[in-house]
Enzyme design. Sequence first.
Site, short mmCIF file in Angstrom:
data_model
loop_
_atom_site.label_atom_id
_atom_site.label_comp_id
_atom_site.label_asym_id
_atom_site.label_seq_id
_atom_site.Cartn_x
_atom_site.Cartn_y
_atom_site.Cartn_z
N LYS A 25 0.74 -1.02 0.11
CA LYS A 25 0.06 -0.29 0.11
C LYS A 25 1.11 0.93 0.04
CE LYS A 25 -4.09 -0.68 2.18
NZ LYS A 25 -5.36 -1.29 3.27
N ARG A 94 -3.30 3.28 8.02
CA ARG A 94 -4.09 2.31 7.93
C ARG A 94 -2.09 1.10 7.72
NH1 ARG A 94 -4.75 4.01 1.97
NH2 ARG A 94 -5.91 2.28 1.64
N GLY A 103 -8.34 -7.54 3.34
CA GLY A 103 -9.40 -7.97 5.11
C GLY A 103 -8.31 -8.44 5.82
N MET A 105 -5.65 -7.14 7.83
CA MET A 105 -5.66 -5.82 8.97
C MET A 105 -6.25 -4.48 8.86
SD MET A 105 -2.31 -8.02 8.85
CE MET A 105 -1.11 -6.73 9.39
N ARG A 338 -3.16 -1.22 -6.72
CA ARG A 338 -2.41 -2.64 -6.29
C ARG A 338 -3.04 -3.37 -7.63
NH1 ARG A 338 -6.02 -5.39 -1.36
NH2 ARG A 338 -8.26 -5.04 -2.33
N HIS A 454 -16.39 -8.76 0.61
CA HIS A 454 -15.30 -9.86 1.50
C HIS A 454 -15.52 -11.51 0.87
CE1 HIS A 454 -13.45 -12.67 4.42
NE2 HIS A 454 -12.82 -12.22 4.22
N ARG A 616 4.75 -50.01 -19.83
CA ARG A 616 5.37 -50.90 -18.79
C ARG A 616 4.41 -51.99 -18.73
NH1 ARG A 616 4.81 -49.66 -13.05
NH2 ARG A 616 2.58 -49.04 -13.46
N SER A 770 13.14 -44.35 -16.71
CA SER A 770 12.07 -43.11 -16.38
C SER A 770 11.82 -43.36 -15.03
CB SER A 770 10.52 -43.78 -17.21
OG SER A 770 9.19 -42.97 -16.72
N ASP A 775 7.62 -44.91 -6.52
CA ASP A 775 7.99 -46.32 -5.68
C ASP A 775 9.51 -45.70 -5.36
OD1 ASP A 775 6.88 -48.50 -5.44
OD2 ASP A 775 6.30 -49.08 -7.54
N CYS A 837 8.19 -40.35 -14.80
CA CYS A 837 6.32 -40.25 -14.88
C CYS A 837 6.25 -40.31 -13.42
CB CYS A 837 6.05 -42.12 -15.22
SG CYS A 837 6.95 -42.83 -14.33
N TYR A 857 11.44 -35.13 -20.75
CA TYR A 857 10.44 -35.19 -20.46
C TYR A 857 10.02 -35.44 -18.69
CZ TYR A 857 9.83 -40.84 -20.15
OH TYR A 857 10.07 -41.77 -20.35
P1 ADP Z 1 -8.00 -2.50 3.66
O1 ADP Z 1 -6.80 -2.69 3.26
O2 ADP Z 1 -8.60 -3.15 4.09
O3 ADP Z 1 -8.38 -2.29 2.00
P2 ADP Z 1 -7.80 0.19 3.74
O4 ADP Z 1 -6.19 0.72 4.54
O5 ADP Z 1 -7.04 0.18 2.50
O6 ADP Z 1 -7.99 -0.40 4.20
O7 ADP Z 1 -8.91 1.11 4.37
C1 ADP Z 1 -9.73 0.69 4.38
C2 ADP Z 1 -10.88 2.34 3.65
O8 ADP Z 1 -10.55 3.19 4.25
C3 ADP Z 1 -10.67 1.71 1.78
O9 ADP Z 1 -11.59 2.37 1.58
C4 ADP Z 1 -10.20 3.23 2.24
O10 ADP Z 1 -9.89 3.70 0.27
C5 ADP Z 1 -10.06 4.32 3.38
N1 ADP Z 1 -9.37 4.78 3.87
C6 ADP Z 1 -7.79 4.88 3.78
N2 ADP Z 1 -7.35 6.04 4.04
C7 ADP Z 1 -7.83 7.03 3.71
C8 ADP Z 1 -7.95 8.38 4.07
N3 ADP Z 1 -6.78 9.09 4.97
N4 ADP Z 1 -9.27 9.17 3.53
C9 ADP Z 1 -10.44 8.61 2.70
N5 ADP Z 1 -10.70 6.84 2.83
C10 ADP Z 1 -9.61 6.30 3.07
MG MG Z 2 -8.17 -1.14 0.35
MG MG Z 3 6.31 -48.42 -8.93
#
Ligand code: ADP
Ligand code: MG
Ligand code: MG
Length: 877
Positions: A25, A94, A103, A105, A338, A454, A616, A770, A775, A837, A857
């Site tokens: 991130k 974040r 989801g 952290m 990402r 999620h 075989r 082979s 085995d 094999c 192969y």
């Molecule tokens: P995750 O990895 O779970 O997506 P994020 O850190 O990306 O967690 O953030 C969770 C939500 O909060 C996301 O929708 C993100 O866009 C929003 N968010 C994070 N930082 C900010 C910020 N500085 N201003 C507005 N929204 C934010």
């Molecule tokens: Mg995010």
């Molecule tokens: Mg054998």
Amino acid sequence: KKFVYFFGDNQTEGSNKMKHLLGGKGANLAEMANLGVPVPPGFTISTEACVLYMKNNDYPEGMWDEIDKNIDKLEKSTGKKFGDPENPLLSSVRSGAPISMPGMMDTVLNLGLNDETVRGLAKRTDNEWFAYDSYRRFIMMFSDVVLGIDTNEFENLIQQKKDELGVTEDTELDTNTMKDLVEEFKSVYKEKTGSDFPQEIKQQLKMAINAVFNSWNNERAKKYRQLNDISDELGTAVNVQAMVFGNMGETSGTGVAFTRNPATGEKEFYGEYLTNAQGEDVVAGIRTPKSIQALKENMPDVYKQLDDITQKLEQHYKDMQDIEFTIEKGKLYMLQTRNAKRTAAAALKVAVDMVYENLINKKEAVMRLKPSQIDQVLHPMIDPDSELELLSSGLAASPGAAVGKVVFSAEHAEEMAQNNEDVILVRTETSPEDIGGMHAAKGVLTVRGGMTSHAAVVARGMGKPCVCGCDGISIDMNKGVFTAKGYSINEGECISIDGSEGKIYMGEAELKMPNVSGELETMLQWADEIRSLNVRTNADTPEDAKLARDFGAEGIGLCRTEHMFFGEERIPVVREMIMADNKEDREKALQKLQPMQKDDFLDIFRAMDGYPITIRLLDPPLHEFLPNYEDLIEKIKKLESEGGKQEEIKRVNDLLRNVDTLKETNPMLGHRGCRLGITYPEIYEMQIKAIIEAACELSSEGTNVIPEIMIPLVSNEKELDFVKKTVTDTAESVMNEKGTNIDYLCGTMIELPRAALTADKIAKGAEFFSFGTNDLTQTTFGYSRDDAGKFLPLYIDKGILESDPFAVLDQEGVGELMKIGIDKGRSSRPDIKMGICGEHGGDPESISFSYEAGLNYVSCSPYRVPIARLASAQAVL
Ligand code: ADP
Ligand code: MG
Ligand code: MG
């Protein structure tokens, strides 16, 4: 040592190259800032700081000083100040690990609010509702993420208010209610923690950073890493970023989008957003989001800018992007980008399309697909001809079809899967706690949530069929039942889901394989251009041979002739052969078997016209063809008590005697393989005759047959010499008789340690090797393949073994023996052909090893042939 890196406002210190240090991130925020994309400024605390913090249980020296300096910078850049009642700075905190963990952290938004700054924010923005909405969100997230207080405590209070006011959406709660909620939330906080909600901003920040560091080791993060083979040593970075607000009214909003369709790979801007909402509202499925197309109508300028930015990002990263954005009063900010998670089908399509778009080259494209993803493209679908009652429809969140028993909890799913039951996990919505259950289930079905919920994201990552947002069904957890279209489906009853179509059916559907699409063909052709390893298949029947040819197999690496002995009409003849008292009787039985074997070979040779086929000779011990001892005893008892015919009783008794004679204490190490061929040469003679006769006949018809006769279980070159004489003598006489010459090879399996260690001697007689790694693994470890299930899982659990050596080649031990075998074999016969094999031939890691070790192969089951083609190309790159 530097621990903190600033981004934004033309002062960015990091870049995309620093993922390891800044996390995914943070690195991408820096990169976007470098590209001139509008990103709210902030700073990233490095993963190194996290690792040191965990190791020493204390912050690394100088970290807080650096943070203070970066706060100054951030305050200057935004013109706001933490804790300033006039113009307060608010930030998000974040997490961001080097490898994206959706989801896993937790993030805290709106940090910097307290009883005083909330009033300042209200005044400054002239929007009291917004300020208190932000504050109540902050208290709840902070309580949840930092202190682990159950969010239900807060959700219930919100629900109460909604009920009182008779409204359904959070956004319909008025300002005074928001203020009340803030007070009530603070009370919950106090009740649960014994202290007041922290008013000191620095303290808020410190607690939040702490929580992010610690969240690296929370259960669900650990579980995710375990499931995805991510090292625990990486640590997470912490991003502190100035807030922008999507909850400032109807010209504000927040959303997520993909530069292409993450389910199909189609090139279309794809996403969802919510107006007047913040952060996680979209993902959490609190309100059902609008499609990004609606943004085009409502805010065309913003849409255009967003579209431009995302295209620029895709061009820059040369890969499909998954982005988060927020619109604050009509102004667009990017909050994350990402490389997007995608289905296997999408991965394939995007990689192929990007080559045609000149974004990447063929080699890069070949590396974009994990070999295992090919498995998913080859996923079953519901047979279109099957007639099933449609229960409901939802979003086609992750493709493929699944059939299983309904379960309503993740734990239950895991339990039932342990008992080898196929289950479909049915939830209102999923959360990170459900990961284990989702993994155990064959498919996932949720009532709420969109394509980016999620459930959808995680299921796609796992390659699991998933239907989301299926609001036509309702779950009654207490009764363990869901209802749809007037039907009640109890926990334990079977349903079928189709994640490609978003449909749910009652009962068990017939599943069918999809047609291999054009993109897969293209991708595999590119792989073929790159790889040097040949890919063959293990096939015992003409059907398998044809299937494998369609998948691109370049020959058969292992054709087990014993499977040809098992046919219903053949078993009596085979038994006749086994039970013969003398050679004459045995030969009589063999003469009956020979035309049957020959027929099989004719069809297999035809299917593999022009490609080599390793056949075989009979390998398993003879008792495998006889009935079970206890069953026979039962049968005799029954015959006697029912006054059965004397003749019949005698027949079964003879059978019993034979079973008894052939019984072995340890059949795996017993009278099998070439040992049988040496004691009963007439069996192999029959097989060789069948092979060579079939070859001669087809050859004169113009079919190009390339038989390779393989002698199993050789441990000593004299065994090979003995059987090889049977091979050459028999082949010679058949060819003379038919007046045709066949170019055949005679070689051996290397599947015993002694064979590998004396491969130089064996190679003098063998024209090919082979490596029979099943085995070889069995005999190298001394693990019986049929009994290892009793202890292998524990071995893996306790870390004694990293993986099941029967699935993933043990390179250190078995692999070492292979290398010795290869070297020694080549030392006495430089041009000897060698392959592998056994199960490992289709495992990507083992394929890469086979390439490095210099095999010619690999051979694997038909369905794994495409995987092996891709994996052997990747081995080169
Ligand atoms: P995750 O990895 O779970 O997506 P994020 O850190 O990306 O967690 O953030 C969770 C939500 O909060 C996301 O929708 C993100 O866009 C929003 N968010 C994070 N930082 C900010 C910020 N500085 N201003 C507005 N929204 C934010
Ligand atoms: Mg995010
Ligand atoms: Mg054998």
